[in-house]
Enzyme design. Structure first.
Site, short mmCIF file in Angstrom:
data_model
loop_
_atom_site.label_atom_id
_atom_site.label_comp_id
_atom_site.label_asym_id
_atom_site.label_seq_id
_atom_site.Cartn_x
_atom_site.Cartn_y
_atom_site.Cartn_z
N ARG A 59 -56.04 -22.40 -5.20
CA ARG A 59 -56.36 -23.29 -4.09
C ARG A 59 -56.26 -24.73 -4.60
NH1 ARG A 59 -58.21 -20.39 0.26
NH2 ARG A 59 -58.35 -22.37 1.33
N LYS A 96 -50.65 -20.83 -0.56
CA LYS A 96 -50.19 -19.99 0.55
C LYS A 96 -48.96 -19.20 0.07
CE LYS A 96 -52.38 -22.83 4.09
NZ LYS A 96 -52.68 -24.21 3.71
N ASP A 126 -45.39 -31.64 6.09
CA ASP A 126 -46.49 -30.80 5.59
C ASP A 126 -45.95 -29.38 5.50
OD1 ASP A 126 -48.71 -29.25 5.10
OD2 ASP A 126 -50.03 -30.45 6.38
N THR A 129 -50.16 -27.48 0.23
CA THR A 129 -51.15 -26.74 -0.53
C THR A 129 -50.38 -25.85 -1.51
OG1 THR A 129 -51.21 -25.07 1.21
CG2 THR A 129 -52.97 -26.72 1.22
N GLU A 184 -60.60 -38.39 -15.12
CA GLU A 184 -60.18 -39.38 -14.12
C GLU A 184 -59.03 -40.23 -14.66
OE1 GLU A 184 -63.67 -41.44 -12.77
OE2 GLU A 184 -64.47 -39.62 -11.87
N TYR A 230 -63.82 -33.72 -17.60
CA TYR A 230 -63.55 -34.83 -16.68
C TYR A 230 -62.32 -35.58 -17.15
CZ TYR A 230 -66.74 -35.53 -12.85
OH TYR A 230 -67.37 -35.44 -11.65
N1 DSN Z 1 -56.46 -23.16 7.17
C1 DSN Z 1 -55.04 -23.23 6.98
C2 DSN Z 1 -54.34 -22.13 7.72
O1 DSN Z 1 -54.92 -21.07 7.86
O2 DSN Z 1 -53.22 -22.31 8.15
C3 DSN Z 1 -54.50 -24.55 7.31
O3 DSN Z 1 -55.26 -25.52 6.71
#
Ligand code: DSN
Length: 420
Positions: A236, A230, A201, A227, A57, A55
């Protein structure tokens, strides 16, 4: 089999078998979901470490728990790598994923009831850009822009008119089904005019930005949200990046505003992914992702598939199947059975429901991580054409044949991170 696989199998054979089955599935299917990828063995290793036991924080040097001798340097390294890679003053690497990252932006800059302007979900936006069923569209007043019917692209004149009329506190640009380059400078001019916070984003395109094949939003926007799993090919997780003037507000919103302890194993894996993303190999990967998507688009168009906005500038293609006489879900399910994994997706101005829309969304990040290049795209288009053509008349005769061909073909391209 690794020691960890062995241990998992001994303790919980049921879960171990499902993990093994997933490994096989990821090895012998063509994964075309544009938001998915394969992480490297190093990223995977960092994710599965004892860092999950801690932990922490707070932030480095300002924690609410002792025992942070190793955690603080890990988080500092992750932050510094993000700052260097994207050229930002400040990076917060603690958001659990993209949706909490975006929610933290609202908490930092808006009050409930304030207006947020984002791309409509069915036009390619994300739930958290103020769409009604999301907390962001419930607690805030969401107004939406879309794309033009004739070009499939966002019309910045329309965005400006909306912004002048609705006076949003926050404007989001970017989305989840946007096959073209985002005009960050154009959005910035609008945000300045209405004194709104502009958020890019870039979850889908972060790896392309890092790899130098998509323009960076950094000099134009207040906050970059992304994120990490990707095109960036990390675990993740998510990051929020901003100029120094917004650092305090962003940090306070993430913790203690929204989250508790950061997931330190994820932070370490983000650091590893950011190191990998700074290499020449990664830049070559990013170039190849785009080259593959462009070529796949050309091959599909040549076979009578209709591409929203006419093609792609990035890693993804949105395909309207209306003229092929088959719904997106029917096609996606047939393709999945043939070992080609896509997701069904609304297309702009879709007349069908989001649960049974007209299109499919495909992308090249994962297959490029396996080493496929442009020369392999005609084969993929041919497989897709065969399956979709037969699905349109309710026939299943090609499914097993293509499944076998896909499996055999992918045997030559081991996927990163998977046991051979
Ligand atoms: N779920 C993601 C996507 O597939 O683009 C976006 O959050």
């Amino acid at each position: 089999m690794t020691d960890r696989h062995h241990e998992l199998g001994r303790t919980d054979p049921e879960i171990a078998a499902l993990v093994r089955a997933e490994e096989l599935l990821q090895q012998d299917t063509l994964r075309l979901i544009p938001s998915e990828n394969y992480v490297s063995a190093a990223v995977l290793a960092a994710t599965g470490t004892v860092l999950t036991n801690k932990y922490s924080e707070g932030y480095p040097g300002r924690r609410y728990y002792e025992g942070q001798q190793n955690i603080d340097p890990i988080e500092i390294i992750a932050r510094e790598r993000a700052q260097a890679l994207f050229g930002v003053d400040h990076a917060n690497v603690q958001p659990y994923s993209g949706s909490p990252a975006n929610l933290a932006v609202y908490l930092a800059f808006a009050r409930p009831g304030d207006t947020v302007l984002g791309m409509a979900l069915p036009m390619g936006g994300h739930l958290t850009h103020g769409w009604g069923v999301s907390a962001t569209g419930t607690w805030f007043r969401g107004v939406r822009y879309g794309v033009r019917a004739d070009t499939g692209r966002t019309d910045l004149d329309e965005v400006r008119d909306l912004a002048l009329r609705e006076r949003p506190r926050i404007i989001f640009c970017g989305g989840t089904a946007v096959p073209h380059t985002v005009d960050f400078a154009g959005f910035a001019a609008i945000a300045r005019e209405v004194d709104a916070i502009l958020v890019a984003d870039v979850s889908h395109i972060a790896g392309l930005i890092a790899g130098g094949v998509h323009p960076s939003p950094v000099e134009h926007v207040d906050v970059v949200s992304t994120t990490t799993h990707k095109t960036l090919r990390g675990p993740r997780g998510a990051m929020l990046m901003c100029r120094a003037e917004h650092a305090k507000a962003i940090d306070k919103a993430v913790f203690p505003g929204l989250q508790g302890g950061p997931h330190n194993n994820t932070t370490a894996a983000i650091a590893v992914a950011l190191r990998e993303a700074g290499t020449d190999d990664f830049r070559a990967y990013a170039r190849q992702v785009v080259a593959n998507a462009k070529r796949l688009g050309q091959e599909l168009a040549g076979r009578g598939f209709e591409l929203v906005s006419g093609g792609t500038d990035n890693h993804l293609l949105l395909v309207d199947l209306t003229r092929r006489g088959v719904a997106g879900k029917v096609a996606a399910k047939a393709l999945d059975r043939a070992g080609i994994v896509v997701n069904y997706n609304t297309v702009p101005f879709d007349t069908r429901s989001p649960f049974d829309p007209s299109g499919i969304r495909i992308g090249t990040p994962a297959l490029t991580s396996r080493g496929l290049d442009e020369s392999h795209m005609p084969l993929i288009a041919r497989w897709m054409d065969r399956i979709v053509t037969r699905a349109a008349v309710g026939a299943e005769d090609e499914i097993e044949v293509v499944r076998g061909e896909v499996r055999e073909f992918l045997g030559r391209f081991p996927a990163p991170g998977l046991p051979v």
